[in-house]
Design an enzyme around this catalytic site. Structure first.
Site, mmCIF file in Angstrom:
data_model
loop_
_atom_site.group_PDB
_atom_site.id
_atom_site.type_symbol
_atom_site.label_atom_id
_atom_site.label_comp_id
_atom_site.label_asym_id
_atom_site.label_seq_id
_atom_site.Cartn_x
_atom_site.Cartn_y
_atom_site.Cartn_z
ATOM 1 N N PHE A 80 0.836 -1.104 0.005
ATOM 2 C CA PHE A 80 0.007 -0.012 -0.077
ATOM 3 C C PHE A 80 0.870 1.214 0.096
ATOM 4 C CE2 PHE A 80 -1.927 2.911 3.119
ATOM 5 C CZ PHE A 80 -2.784 3.600 2.182
ATOM 6 N N ILE A 81 1.685 1.391 1.128
ATOM 7 C CA ILE A 81 2.356 2.743 1.126
ATOM 8 C C ILE A 81 3.638 2.683 0.146
ATOM 9 C CG2 ILE A 81 3.474 4.163 2.572
ATOM 10 C CD1 ILE A 81 2.103 3.113 5.054
ATOM 11 N N ALA A 123 7.270 -4.600 5.275
ATOM 12 C CA ALA A 123 6.958 -4.798 6.761
ATOM 13 C C ALA A 123 5.852 -5.811 6.822
ATOM 14 C CB ALA A 123 6.971 -3.416 7.800
ATOM 15 N N GLU A 124 5.502 -6.539 7.772
ATOM 16 C CA GLU A 124 4.407 -7.008 8.314
ATOM 17 C C GLU A 124 3.843 -5.809 9.096
ATOM 18 O OE1 GLU A 124 2.635 -9.440 7.364
ATOM 19 O OE2 GLU A 124 4.078 -10.781 6.215
ATOM 20 N N THR A 126 6.732 3.590 12.201
ATOM 21 C CA THR A 126 5.473 3.879 12.569
ATOM 22 C C THR A 126 5.281 4.539 13.884
ATOM 23 O OG1 THR A 126 3.289 2.835 13.329
ATOM 24 C CG2 THR A 126 5.207 1.448 13.761
ATOM 25 N N ASP A 127 4.234 5.245 14.250
ATOM 26 C CA ASP A 127 4.104 6.113 15.619
ATOM 27 C C ASP A 127 3.735 5.115 16.785
ATOM 28 O OD1 ASP A 127 1.393 5.330 14.727
ATOM 29 O OD2 ASP A 127 0.657 7.132 14.763
ATOM 30 N N GLU A 128 3.238 3.709 16.251
ATOM 31 C CA GLU A 128 3.068 2.856 17.200
ATOM 32 C C GLU A 128 4.079 2.251 18.293
ATOM 33 O OE1 GLU A 128 0.323 -0.294 16.284
ATOM 34 O OE2 GLU A 128 -0.225 0.582 14.315
ATOM 35 N N TYR A 164 3.723 -6.371 16.488
ATOM 36 C CA TYR A 164 3.933 -5.598 15.540
ATOM 37 C C TYR A 164 4.925 -4.392 16.023
ATOM 38 C CZ TYR A 164 3.575 -1.583 12.510
ATOM 39 O OH TYR A 164 3.519 -0.647 11.426
ATOM 40 N N LYS A 178 8.775 -3.422 14.867
ATOM 41 C CA LYS A 178 9.297 -2.367 14.287
ATOM 42 C C LYS A 178 10.163 -1.369 15.205
ATOM 43 C CE LYS A 178 7.890 -0.726 10.793
ATOM 44 N NZ LYS A 178 8.708 -0.720 9.639
ATOM 45 N N LEU A 205 -9.022 -0.333 8.400
ATOM 46 C CA LEU A 205 -9.997 0.230 8.880
ATOM 47 C C LEU A 205 -11.018 0.758 7.805
ATOM 48 C CD1 LEU A 205 -12.282 0.839 11.204
ATOM 49 C CD2 LEU A 205 -11.212 2.836 11.427
ATOM 50 N N PRO A 219 -17.268 -3.868 11.937
ATOM 51 C CA PRO A 219 -16.784 -4.133 13.439
ATOM 52 C C PRO A 219 -16.181 -3.065 13.981
ATOM 53 C CG PRO A 219 -15.477 -5.400 11.650
ATOM 54 C CD PRO A 219 -16.314 -4.470 10.777
ATOM 55 N N TYR A 249 -13.890 -1.860 17.494
ATOM 56 C CA TYR A 249 -13.447 -2.626 18.857
ATOM 57 C C TYR A 249 -13.838 -2.120 19.865
ATOM 58 C CZ TYR A 249 -10.142 -5.993 16.164
ATOM 59 O OH TYR A 249 -9.614 -6.896 15.562
#
Length: 366
Positions: A15-16, A87-88, A141-143, A167, A171, A207, A222, A224
């Site tokens: 995607f990115i 990346a996964e 990522t920000d995560e 994940y 990272k 999402l 769905p 969460y």
């Protein structure tokens, strides 16, 4: 005269990565781009169809963990820049099957770093020459920063890492390896940490495309927990633009946050997409014929499909990016507002059923 670049883009069919390739080739038409992608479930050659005939583009199917392959590509094409997207990335998949995340995100990044160091630094030094001019740009990522409380300040580049999922932990580990290869071996690196991306070619397990395609198939939407998880959303082409600025103006060894200044609760995103889809069907009767299963959207009641489900394990409550450093140093600002970006995204999915429909079967494997 500036020498044209030769880029190796890992994960460039995802995607990115694919959006970056399309953006880069449009805005830097004399640079050569070599894409290395293993074409796992989220990699799709159709994402690159518009550039596959370009003389400055080449695709190689392969695994970033294959260090010898990476070395040969760097030498054969005289690559001077690696942009590492591979990346996964789906958190749910990392919870049920973390092995692939460790292998790709950590071991794969290590493999790339080893190859880059050998070709760009070690081999020239062995011949009594200076290291080759190069850049290794790592997309993170920000995560990796963990989670924020509602009133906490947004993540900066100095926020301590506190990853909460397999994940984000994988990272974070890859980020540390990139930093180590710069400080230990002198590899010229930059890293960017981005917020949630959205836009064309987004695999429909995430999402926004999941909500769009489920509405078109009259399936539950769905959400969460209570749906109040907050994310900062960034249109994918604005992310590509930010990486371009880091490559051209960023300081070696630095991290740059790239965000959209655009925080939304998940449930509000879902409701917004429902409203936009209702409007699309109301304004275009042809959509009713094209998507006969979208009965709720035809009725103007797509929100009725919202279904609250059990929250996932370790679900971070809030992410927010402070991109002040990137704004000040690189003069970066997103071009798309959320209103314009979401409109473009919905329009793209409505017009590209042939792209996303074959991918839906894979989502059930999560």
């Amino acid at each position: 005269m500036t020498k044209n670049k030769v880029l190796l883009v890992t994960g460039g069919a995802g995607f990115i990565g694919a959006n970056f390739v399309l953006y880069w080739m449009q805005n830097n038409p004399n640079d050569k781009v070599v894409v290395l992608d293993a074409l796992t479930y989220a990699g799709n050659l159709a994402n690159l169809a518009s550039v596959e005939a370009n003389e400055f583009f080449e695709f190689v199917k392969g695994d970033i963990c294959d260090t010898s392959l990476v070395e040969s590509l760097l030498q054969e094409h005289q690559i001077d820049t690696i942009v590492h997207f591979a990346a996964e990335s789906h958190v749910d998949r990392s919870i049920t099957g973390p092995d692939a995340f460790i292998e790709t995100n950590i071991i794969g990044t290590y493999s790339l770093l080893k190859a880059a160091k050998k070709v760009w630094i070690d081999l020239p030094k062995a011949e009594g020459q200076e290291p080759l001019l190069h850049r290794f740009h790592h997309v993170s990522t920000d995560e990796v920063y963990g989670t924020l409380e509602p009133n906490d300040p947004a993540f900066t580049e100095d926020t301590p890492y506190a990853p909460n999922s397999p994940y984000s932990a994988s990272k974070a580990a890859s980020d540390h390896l990139v930093r180590a290869y710069h400080h230990t071996y002198g590899l010229e690196v930059t890293t960017s940490n981005c917020s949630n991306n959205y836009g064309p070619y987004h695999f429909p397990e995430k999402l926004i495309p999941l909500i769009i395609t489920n509405i078109l198939n009259d399936k539950p939407l769905p959400v969460y927990g209570d749906g109040q998880q907050i994310r900062d959303w960034l249109y994918v082409e604005d992310h590509a633009r930010g990486i371009e600025l880091v490559l051209k103006k960023g300081r070696i060894g630095e991290n740059y946050n790239i965000g959209g200044h655009n925080e939304w609760a998940n449930i509000d995103i879902v409701k917004l997409v429902c409203d936009k889809m209702n409007q699309a069907f109301a304004n275009n009767p042809d959509l009713t014929v094209k998507y006969p299963m979208a009965t709720r959207a035809v009725e103007g009641k797509a929100e009725a499909l919202v279904t609250y489900v059990t929250d996932r394990a370790g679900h971070d409550r809030r992410y927010a990016i402070d991109a002040t450093k990137t704004n000040n140093e690189l003069k970066y600002e997103p071009v798309e507002s959320f209103a314009s970006g979401i409109a473009k995204t919905i329009k793209w999915y409505l017009e590209n059923e042939k792209w996303w429909k074959p991918l839906l079967s894979d989502i059930s494997k999560v």
